[in-house]
Design a protein around this motif. Sequence first.
Motif, PDB file in Angstrom:
ATOM      1  N   ARG A 180      -7.299   9.989 -14.809  1.00 42.65           N
ATOM      2  CA  ARG A 180      -8.147   8.809 -14.614  1.00 42.65           C
ATOM      3  C   ARG A 180      -7.335   7.522 -14.728  1.00 42.65           C
ATOM      4  N   ARG A 237       0.886   6.589  -6.969  1.00 46.19           N
ATOM      5  CA  ARG A 237      -0.153   7.607  -7.171  1.00 46.19           C
ATOM      6  C   ARG A 237       0.457   9.015  -7.063  1.00 46.19           C
ATOM      7  N   SER A 264      -5.448  -5.900  -1.480  1.00 45.01           N
ATOM      8  CA  SER A 264      -6.392  -6.178  -0.387  1.00 45.01           C
ATOM      9  C   SER A 264      -6.990  -7.572  -0.521  1.00 45.01           C
ATOM     10  N   ASP A 319      -5.379   7.054 -11.489  1.00 44.21           N
ATOM     11  CA  ASP A 319      -6.318   6.677 -10.428  1.00 44.21           C
ATOM     12  C   ASP A 319      -6.824   5.252 -10.609  1.00 44.21           C
ATOM     13  N   LEU A 320      -7.158   4.894 -11.835  1.00 44.62           N
ATOM     14  CA  LEU A 320      -7.665   3.547 -12.106  1.00 44.62           C
ATOM     15  C   LEU A 320      -6.611   2.482 -11.814  1.00 44.62           C
ATOM     16  N   GLU A 358      -4.678  -1.432  -5.433  1.00 42.00           N
ATOM     17  CA  GLU A 358      -5.118  -1.496  -4.032  1.00 42.00           C
ATOM     18  C   GLU A 358      -6.112  -2.637  -3.815  1.00 42.00           C
ATOM     19  N   ARG A 359      -7.040  -2.778  -4.739  1.00 36.41           N
ATOM     20  CA  ARG A 359      -8.024  -3.864  -4.617  1.00 36.41           C
ATOM     21  C   ARG A 359      -7.352  -5.228  -4.730  1.00 36.41           C
ATOM     22  N   ALA A 389      -3.980   2.712  -9.788  1.00 36.76           N
ATOM     23  CA  ALA A 389      -3.706   2.656  -8.350  1.00 36.76           C
ATOM     24  C   ALA A 389      -4.857   1.997  -7.597  1.00 36.76           C
ATOM     25  N   THR A 390      -6.073   2.333  -7.950  1.00 32.18           N
ATOM     26  CA  THR A 390      -7.236   1.730  -7.295  1.00 32.18           C
ATOM     27  C   THR A 390      -7.294   0.226  -7.567  1.00 32.18           C
ATOM     28  N   HIS A 447       0.825  -1.212   0.000  1.00 28.94           N
ATOM     29  CA  HIS A 447       0.000   0.000   0.000  1.00 28.94           C
ATOM     30  C   HIS A 447       0.864   1.269   0.000  1.00 28.94           C
TER      31      HIS A 447
END
Length: 105
Positions: free
Chosen positions: A75, A29, A89, A78-79, A85-86, A81-82, A22
Amino acid sequence: MQATDFRTTARQWISGFDSGAHRAIAGWRTGGERLGDAARTRWDRAFAESSPKLSPETRRNAAHFRDVVAGYYTRGVDLSATGAERAVSTLVEVAQTAVDGRIPR
């Protein structure tokens, strides 16, 4: 190695992986945002310098192009990195479940 020793060590490793991954994603990011800011600054400087030589329509088109490219870049960062992260996780959750022995057989 005792089962409890293994579980303790595995939980610590998973926790360290989670934190490190993370932090790396946050760095990605932040780096992406800084790179985008630098590109926008450079574009704006070049645009201001060449703007007097351009027709009003070309200036409008160039400004619109900058906004579109900047939006897609933002975008995209962000996409990615998101999504990372998912993925981390989910991987951590599955690993913790496996270590705790809660996987149905």
